[in-house]
Design an enzyme around this catalytic site. Structure first.
Site, PDB file in Angstrom:
ATOM      1  N   ASP A   1     -16.862  12.726  49.308  1.00  0.00           N
ATOM      2  CA  ASP A   1     -18.055  13.482  48.906  1.00  0.00           C
ATOM      3  C   ASP A   1     -19.113  13.449  50.016  1.00  0.00           C
ATOM      4  O   ASP A   1     -19.672  14.488  50.393  1.00  0.00           O
ATOM      5  CB  ASP A   1     -18.602  12.848  47.603  1.00  0.00           C
ATOM      6  CG  ASP A   1     -19.997  13.313  47.261  1.00  0.00           C
ATOM      7  OD1 ASP A   1     -20.117  14.403  46.686  1.00  0.00           O
ATOM      8  OD2 ASP A   1     -20.967  12.586  47.576  1.00  0.00           O
TER       9      ASP A   1
ATOM     10  N   LYS B   1     -20.660  16.490  52.696  1.00  0.00           N
ATOM     11  CA  LYS B   1     -22.082  16.754  52.973  1.00  0.00           C
ATOM     12  C   LYS B   1     -22.340  16.694  54.474  1.00  0.00           C
ATOM     13  O   LYS B   1     -23.053  17.541  55.028  1.00  0.00           O
ATOM     14  CB  LYS B   1     -22.943  15.729  52.218  1.00  0.00           C
ATOM     15  CG  LYS B   1     -22.809  15.849  50.695  1.00  0.00           C
ATOM     16  CD  LYS B   1     -23.413  14.645  49.978  1.00  0.00           C
ATOM     17  CE  LYS B   1     -23.246  14.749  48.473  1.00  0.00           C
ATOM     18  NZ  LYS B   1     -23.534  13.514  47.745  1.00  0.00           N
TER      19      LYS B   1
HETATM   20  N1  HSE Z   1     -21.326  11.395  43.472  1.00  0.00           N
HETATM   21  C1  HSE Z   1     -22.435  11.850  44.237  1.00  0.00           C
HETATM   22  C2  HSE Z   1     -23.253  10.648  44.674  1.00  0.00           C
HETATM   23  C3  HSE Z   1     -23.246  12.827  43.410  1.00  0.00           C
HETATM   24  O1  HSE Z   1     -23.036   9.541  44.180  1.00  0.00           O
HETATM   25  O2  HSE Z   1     -24.121  10.781  45.527  1.00  0.00           O
HETATM   26  C4  HSE Z   1     -24.172  13.672  44.221  1.00  0.00           C
HETATM   27  O3  HSE Z   1     -23.497  14.471  45.120  1.00  0.00           O
END
Ligand code: HSE
Ligand code: NAP
Length: 429
Positions: free
Chosen positions: A204, A208
């Site tokens: 994740d 980004k």
């Molecule tokens: N799973 C992500 C985090 C959510 O913990 O930052 C936001 O993108």
């Protein structure tokens, strides 16, 4: 004569989607005053129509199929907050662009995998795709890079962009708890994605980082080139030893463009405990932007949650309502360069933790491997002997990741190594 309303089709009524509904409903006057036109939701979509969603959705048309929602004549902006980089999110976003709609999305996975093609399609259709919520939730980092720092040659972009990982690491630090215990706690509190590897595997946050790198360096988004390493191998020993040396461990993303190409890595690193990144606690995010004219900018704030994420989605909607139509990645997609992916070559000190058999010559064998790979030792200590095993910590002088990897690859052949060593970069921030 009052300006025509801007009409949203909202696909996804979960955490982010319901946050958007709440802002549209509660801040209607403020939005009209700031943009000069009302913003309305006309139609919505989710999987389960019967679910209680703690919001009044009675005034909105329901579409079972998000693609049909994206194609409706009474929708100007398709707001995609369903998630997933294939399937409904991708099909409906493509359908929206093909039907002449602008798109606002919070979906970093979709853009990390398909951002370049979607940006090209949007531009040739004269549409915009905005995604402030996709990176660092409520922090306006896309705006900062695309607008506030637009005249800078960016030097480096880095940050802590996954709140769940920062929660786990800081809770281990503050409470002396094991990774496994805090991971389970985070899971029960609902802090982790349905597939927790997206969080703790660094995926994740890697999504980004790849989006920020595209804007910062004018390059096609290339998530596949991000060096990814999660936090699953970080033990409470690592946290404690790092703290003893004046460091904190963070899942840190760093992107920079050098003569060798574009470095993008999302890996656990040691950072000075007294630096802004070192002091970051809990689920908060921090992004550090370095430009040639501006120097260093530090942005800190909530990276997730209903309010912060909907705030970012609606900022994009308000931009479009005001007539601000920026390119997806800050310049026309057709002009984005294809960057050569480069493995991190900037030398740094490394933290190496390993367990050795406690027998004569064991340390010497490890030191020889390091020496043969051209890595010089700065500090070394044994701590907390465990029967026939000796936990060992080594801090190196500056070395490249390749040299460290070569040394570590040789450790196995010494016959004195127990388990796998941990090698963490000590980042200068
Ligand atoms: N799973 C992500 C985090 C959510 O913990 O930052 C936001 O993108
Ligand atoms: P969520 O709570 O799981 O909600 C997802 C919504 O999408 C649900 O309403 C779901 O319907 C709907 N949906 C899923 N698949 C669908 C399909 N095939 N057709 C129609 N509807 C579908 O997710 P979220 O947390 O709001 O996240 C949404 C997006 O924002 C994701 O891309 C996420 O990465 C991103 N994001 C989230 C946060 C955050 O803090 N949550 C932060 C930044 C970015 P049902 O409700 O009927 O199941």
């Amino acid at each position: 004569m009052p300006a025509a309303p801007l009409r949203l089709g909202l696909a996804g009524l979960g955490t982010v989607g319901i946050g958007v509904v709440k802002i549209v409903q509660s801040h209607a006057d403020l939005i009209t005053a700031r943009t000069g036109r009302p913003v309305q939701i006309t139609a919505i979509s989710a999987r389960d129509r019967s679910k209680n969603r703690d919001a009044d959705l009675s005034g909105y048309a329901w579409e079972t199929d998000p693609v049909a929602l994206a194609q409706r004549d009474d929708v100007d902006i398709f707001v995609e907050v369903m998630g997933g980089h294939e399937g409904a999110a991708k099909q409906a976003t493509e359908a929206a662009i093909a039907s002449g709609k602008d798109v606002v999305t919070a979906n970093k996975a979709l853009l990390a995998h398909h951002g370049h093609e979607l940006a090209l399609a949007a531009e040739s259709a004269g549409r915009v795709i905005r995604f402030e919520a996709a990176v660092a939730g409520g922090i306006p980092v896309i705006k900062a890079l695309t607008e506030g720092l637009a005249a800078n040659q960016m030097r480096r972009v880095m940050g802590v962009m996954n709140g769940s990982c920062n929660y786990i690491l800081t809770r281990m630090q503050n409470e002396g708890l094991s990774y496994e215990a805090v991971f389970e706690e985070a899971r029960q509190l609902g802090y982790l994605e349905a597939d927790p590897n997206l969080d703790v595997g660094g995926i994740d946050a890697g999504h980004k980082l790849s989006l920020l790198a595209a804007i910062a360096f004018g390059t096609k988004v290339n998530f596949d080139a991000v060096e990814l390493e999660g936090i699953g191998a970080i033990s409470i020993d690592d946290i404690t030893l790092a703290a003893d040396m004046g460091y904190r461990i963070k899942l840190l993303g760093v992107a920079q463009l050098s003569g060798r190409g574009l470095e993008q890595r999302m890996t656990p690193c040691l950072v000075p405990a007294d630096s802004p990144l070192g002091q970051l606690q809990g689920g908060t995010n921090m992004v550090v932007l370095e430009g040639d004219s501006v120097g260093q900018i530090v942005l800190r704030g909530p990276g997730a949650g209903m309010g912060p994420t909907a705030s970012a989605v609606m900022a994009d909607v308000l931009d479009i309502a005001r007539g601000l139509r920026l390119s997806t990645f800050g310049q026309p997609a057709s002009t984005l360069a294809t960057a050569q992916p480069a493995k991190t070559a900037t030398p740094a000190s490394y933290y190496l933790r390993m367990t050795l058999l406690d027998k004569p010559g064991a340390l010497a064998k490890i030191a020889t491997c390091l020496g043969e790979a051209g890595v010089s030792i700065d500090q070394m200590r044994q701590y907390g002997h465990q029967g026939v095993n000796a936990p060992v910590l080594i801090v190196t002088h500056k070395a490249t990741r390749d040299d460290i990897d070569h040394a570590v690859a040789r450790f196995a052949a010494t016959g004195v190594l127990v388990g796998a060593p941990v090698a963490l970069r000590i980042e200068e921030v």
